[in-house]
Design a protein around this motif. Sequence first.
Motif, PDB file in Angstrom:
ATOM      1  N   LEU A 571      70.344  55.585  -2.937  1.00  0.00           N
ATOM      2  CA  LEU A 571      68.922  55.449  -3.248  1.00  0.00           C
ATOM      3  C   LEU A 571      68.421  56.677  -4.011  1.00  0.00           C
ATOM      4  O   LEU A 571      67.692  56.555  -5.006  1.00  0.00           O
ATOM      5  CB  LEU A 571      68.130  55.270  -1.949  1.00  0.00           C
ATOM      6  N   HIS A 572      68.810  57.859  -3.562  1.00  0.00           N
ATOM      7  CA  HIS A 572      68.407  59.105  -4.228  1.00  0.00           C
ATOM      8  C   HIS A 572      68.886  59.104  -5.684  1.00  0.00           C
ATOM      9  O   HIS A 572      68.125  59.425  -6.603  1.00  0.00           O
ATOM     10  CB  HIS A 572      68.989  60.294  -3.466  1.00  0.00           C
ATOM     11  N   TRP A 573      70.118  58.721  -5.879  1.00  0.00           N
ATOM     12  CA  TRP A 573      70.687  58.657  -7.236  1.00  0.00           C
ATOM     13  C   TRP A 573      69.916  57.652  -8.097  1.00  0.00           C
ATOM     14  O   TRP A 573      69.556  57.935  -9.250  1.00  0.00           O
ATOM     15  CB  TRP A 573      72.165  58.259  -7.133  1.00  0.00           C
ATOM     16  N   ALA A 574      69.624  56.471  -7.531  1.00  0.00           N
ATOM     17  CA  ALA A 574      68.930  55.421  -8.284  1.00  0.00           C
ATOM     18  C   ALA A 574      67.502  55.836  -8.625  1.00  0.00           C
ATOM     19  O   ALA A 574      66.994  55.525  -9.717  1.00  0.00           O
ATOM     20  CB  ALA A 574      68.921  54.121  -7.479  1.00  0.00           C
ATOM     21  N   LEU A 575      66.833  56.534  -7.709  1.00  0.00           N
ATOM     22  CA  LEU A 575      65.471  57.005  -7.976  1.00  0.00           C
ATOM     23  C   LEU A 575      65.444  57.943  -9.179  1.00  0.00           C
ATOM     24  O   LEU A 575      64.545  57.862 -10.024  1.00  0.00           O
ATOM     25  CB  LEU A 575      64.913  57.725  -6.741  1.00  0.00           C
ATOM     26  N   GLU A 576      66.423  58.833  -9.254  1.00  0.00           N
ATOM     27  CA  GLU A 576      66.496  59.739 -10.401  1.00  0.00           C
ATOM     28  C   GLU A 576      66.747  58.971 -11.694  1.00  0.00           C
ATOM     29  O   GLU A 576      66.190  59.305 -12.747  1.00  0.00           O
ATOM     30  CB  GLU A 576      67.585  60.782 -10.180  1.00  0.00           C
ATOM     31  N   LYS A 577      67.584  57.937 -11.612  1.00  0.00           N
ATOM     32  CA  LYS A 577      67.887  57.130 -12.795  1.00  0.00           C
ATOM     33  C   LYS A 577      66.642  56.405 -13.308  1.00  0.00           C
ATOM     34  O   LYS A 577      66.396  56.340 -14.516  1.00  0.00           O
ATOM     35  CB  LYS A 577      68.978  56.093 -12.468  1.00  0.00           C
ATOM     36  N   VAL A 578      65.866  55.852 -12.383  1.00  0.00           N
ATOM     37  CA  VAL A 578      64.732  55.000 -12.771  1.00  0.00           C
ATOM     38  C   VAL A 578      63.465  55.812 -13.029  1.00  0.00           C
ATOM     39  O   VAL A 578      62.749  55.562 -14.004  1.00  0.00           O
ATOM     40  CB  VAL A 578      64.469  53.930 -11.683  1.00  0.00           C
ATOM     41  N   LEU A 579      63.193  56.804 -12.166  1.00  0.00           N
ATOM     42  CA  LEU A 579      61.925  57.534 -12.260  1.00  0.00           C
ATOM     43  C   LEU A 579      62.030  58.855 -13.007  1.00  0.00           C
ATOM     44  O   LEU A 579      61.043  59.352 -13.546  1.00  0.00           O
ATOM     45  CB  LEU A 579      61.357  57.797 -10.858  1.00  0.00           C
ATOM     46  N   GLY A 580      63.228  59.467 -13.003  1.00  0.00           N
ATOM     47  CA  GLY A 580      63.381  60.733 -13.712  1.00  0.00           C
ATOM     48  C   GLY A 580      63.989  61.823 -12.850  1.00  0.00           C
ATOM     49  O   GLY A 580      64.043  61.724 -11.620  1.00  0.00           O
ATOM     50  N   SER A 581      64.431  62.877 -13.506  1.00  0.00           N
ATOM     51  CA  SER A 581      65.153  63.954 -12.815  1.00  0.00           C
ATOM     52  C   SER A 581      64.245  64.836 -11.968  1.00  0.00           C
ATOM     53  O   SER A 581      64.716  65.704 -11.243  1.00  0.00           O
ATOM     54  CB  SER A 581      65.882  64.830 -13.847  1.00  0.00           C
ATOM     55  N   HIS A 582      62.915  64.634 -12.060  1.00  0.00           N
ATOM     56  CA  HIS A 582      61.994  65.453 -11.249  1.00  0.00           C
ATOM     57  C   HIS A 582      62.010  65.061  -9.775  1.00  0.00           C
ATOM     58  O   HIS A 582      61.474  65.780  -8.938  1.00  0.00           O
ATOM     59  CB  HIS A 582      60.567  65.299 -11.780  1.00  0.00           C
ATOM     60  N   ILE A 583      62.621  63.927  -9.459  1.00  0.00           N
ATOM     61  CA  ILE A 583      62.633  63.452  -8.074  1.00  0.00           C
ATOM     62  C   ILE A 583      63.270  64.503  -7.176  1.00  0.00           C
ATOM     63  O   ILE A 583      64.373  64.974  -7.415  1.00  0.00           O
ATOM     64  CB  ILE A 583      63.418  62.121  -7.964  1.00  0.00           C
ATOM     65  N   LYS A 584      62.553  64.860  -6.110  1.00  0.00           N
ATOM     66  CA  LYS A 584      63.048  65.858  -5.166  1.00  0.00           C
ATOM     67  C   LYS A 584      62.883  65.309  -3.751  1.00  0.00           C
ATOM     68  O   LYS A 584      61.811  64.854  -3.369  1.00  0.00           O
ATOM     69  CB  LYS A 584      62.273  67.169  -5.320  1.00  0.00           C
ATOM     70  N   GLN A 585      63.969  65.348  -2.970  1.00  0.00           N
ATOM     71  CA  GLN A 585      63.892  64.864  -1.599  1.00  0.00           C
ATOM     72  C   GLN A 585      62.911  65.698  -0.794  1.00  0.00           C
ATOM     73  O   GLN A 585      62.919  66.914  -0.835  1.00  0.00           O
ATOM     74  CB  GLN A 585      65.269  64.913  -0.935  1.00  0.00           C
ATOM     75  N   ALA A 586      62.037  65.004  -0.039  1.00  0.00           N
ATOM     76  CA  ALA A 586      61.048  65.703   0.782  1.00  0.00           C
ATOM     77  C   ALA A 586      61.208  65.363   2.255  1.00  0.00           C
ATOM     78  O   ALA A 586      60.350  65.674   3.061  1.00  0.00           O
ATOM     79  CB  ALA A 586      59.640  65.337   0.313  1.00  0.00           C
TER      80      ALA A 586
END
Length: 877
Positions: A571-586
């Motif tokens: 899911l983390h990998w897919a979020l970066e693919k779809v939304l962008g590299s700014h995604i940071k786990q919180a």
Amino acid sequence: MQTEMLRKKFLNYFKSKGHTIVPSSLVVPHDDPTLLFTNAGMNQFKDVFLGKSKRDYTRASTSQKCIRVGGKHNDLENVGHTRRHLTFFEMLGNFSFGDYFKEDAIRFAFEVSTEVFGFNPDRIWPSVFEKDDEAFELWKAYIPEKRIVRFGEKENFWAMGDTGPCGPCSELLYDRGEKYGSAKNPYEDASGERYLEFWNLVFMQFNKLDPKTVEPLPKPAVDTGAGLERILSLSMDVDNVFETDVLRSLIAKIEEVSNVKYNPEDSQKSPAFRVIADHLRCLSFAISDGVVPSNVDRGYVLRKVLRRAVRYGRQLGLDKPFLKDILPKLVETMGNDYKELKTNESRIAEILTVEEESFLKTLKRGGTILNQIIASSKSHGNEISGEDAFKLKDTYGLPFEEIFLLAKDSGLTVNSKRFDELELEAKERSKQAHKASKQMASVNLFFEFLEKEGPTQFTGYNHISSDAQVKALVKDGEFVSRLNEGEEGLVILDKTPFYAEMGGQVGDEGTLVSKDVIFDVKDAKSPFKGVTAHIGKIEKGMLKINDSLIAKVNQERRQKIANNHTATHLLHWALEKVLGSHIKQAGSVVDDKRLRFDFSHHKAMTKDEIKNIEDLVNEKIRSNASVKSYEVSYETAQKREDIKQFFGDKYDDQVRVIDIDFSKELCGGTHTERLGNIGYFRILKESSIAAGVRRIEAISGSDAETFARMAEDTLEKAAKELKTTEDKLLSRIASLLEEEKKLNEKIKEFKNDKLAHVAEKLANHVETKSGIRFLVDIALIEPEDLKALADLLMSKFNLDVLAVGVKLFDGRCQVLSKISDKASRQSIKAIDLIKLISPLIEGSGGGKDLMAQAGGKSSERLQEALDKAKNHLVQTL
């Protein structure tokens, strides 16, 4: 850049002295609710100094990102107006956890000051605590005795709090020369401008039991801190931290953006350049570490910082969003060492711009409100109240100085005393929100146990059961020698396959069994690093220290947890693919029933984005790729950009990598062996949990299949109810909606005909007096049609006054009154008629001069009430 070079030389020096180079933690404290922002290098080692945990190293060095904008260390209002105050700065430091002490710490500090910083040893003045003869004697090996000064507890004694670790300090001061004052020594330099402190060495050698009682620590520690920007100002021989390379390059960029020349001597405009340069760093690092401007906690402080930068920008003619235009220069100068700036650059720019646009609108609105307050204050004693002044500052961001000056221009004063009281109350509320949490009483219990028995060996990556020996038993927070049948407690083993809750993954369940004993494990936790506590109840027999048994994990539950944990990585990998590299786990939670993943993102996801993520994850699951795990040194992991690690997390010297080819993360949790084991993945919900933080809740495997079947069952039932097949359900719904639309049109037509008929009948009761046409009567209609009937009567029959009532089946009633402009000019008001009617029908109402309405409990007296209103009207006319 000298900043980059000096930072590197400092860390390399300590690396050569056997120190582990630990990356800067987040500016948001990882696990310390007592801090608003990370404000010192020791923050990330606080648990070690408190004896709460251990690290794999005993000496460390860092360059820590720090923000000081709240609480005890609040430099915000000083920034821009002094030579050395900053909200964001880097703190260089070296630390010893029971390894070396004063002798080595002093030697290191002198060598770094002279060899790394390049300072003239003849201008270095160490200060020591007045009772610390040991430090005084040690400094004499490097500095003449006449340049070693003693100060009292206020200046040279450090404590973590009212209780806990504490000890004397030794500060290093640098004589900047007569240009900065005539003082001959630090004693005479009250301002600290000539003898500038550049490094503080804290010797933690005592434990404060209460304000008056201290005892020696068994293993003294060292904590040092040197502000990088201040060191640079000394080494570059400039009298201001804003003349150092990074900050000066930002100021040059501000000159370019504003088309205004920076003059350090211009006391009117130079603060604006300094404020913007500093605040941009603070904002950018905080946003890249997951904080977003908002109205609460850290977000509120960040919003204050941004608004201060915007207000100062207006002094330079910057009346449109401008911070994003300066950001690239910050990324250029600091992005090599802090890659999170590069990764999050577009996101930082977007958030800054949105916030600036919002504040500029607020300022415009605040200016309007200020004008209203000024007008109101002129008729109430010529004073702006403290409440109004505080509202303008706190809500609309207008500084008190600006309010005061505008008030003065308007011949008003400001109640500054009440304003100060409200400011103090706000600060106290902030302090209460971040009160220090008490340390767990059980910590020391396990610290001593670990020293004696060593850590629990975890065998659970490869096995779900293992032979083990009981090393300790705990009941009601105390070690015991046995646990009897029916008793609850903690069991600590020499080795275990049970995964202790950590990193968002829940602890395992299972049993500890022997021939005569069954201990039901309900959970596994790690109360202290290296210790696994099996939490549960003796179902059979009795457990004693040194008993041998078999530890068995619930295999089915473990597999589901492992599947969900691996699905979280996907899911983390897919979020970066779809939304962008700014995604940071919180944050995340992984158990056997679901997975939850929190991440930094500034807006809600679209349905298409959610579908794309599900498709990507399921595509990888179908590939059935293997999930590999291996260990590497943390130093190696830091150098590899393909391995995802979380800034602020605490890692050992050796770290475990979960490698799925396209996704590599540092992770200590349990994972499935192949992606195909996950089976199927579905997102249940995407939502906001805080400003700039989103949450995804998802399921996998059989739970996802059950969810899909439930959707299918719902579809099947809907089709059956609508007497069609599933493939034709949408067309059937469309057809029914069209039928409903036609029926509604017919109903509306029928209602209009009925209302027209009712209106015609009521028109027979219209009366006229003094040229005013009025109607007061009861209508036989539904209450929801009352307004439509009133509008029809007023327009079609040219009424000036109308009061019409409706009786309801449950004994209640409603009344509506409307008045024309013509009647209004004769002082007839709808609200007056309603006030006459309401008491008689046991009701209440409200409205305005031209229209008002009421509801009542007694429909029996409706006619009487209307008659009273009619008589009043006739008498008035």
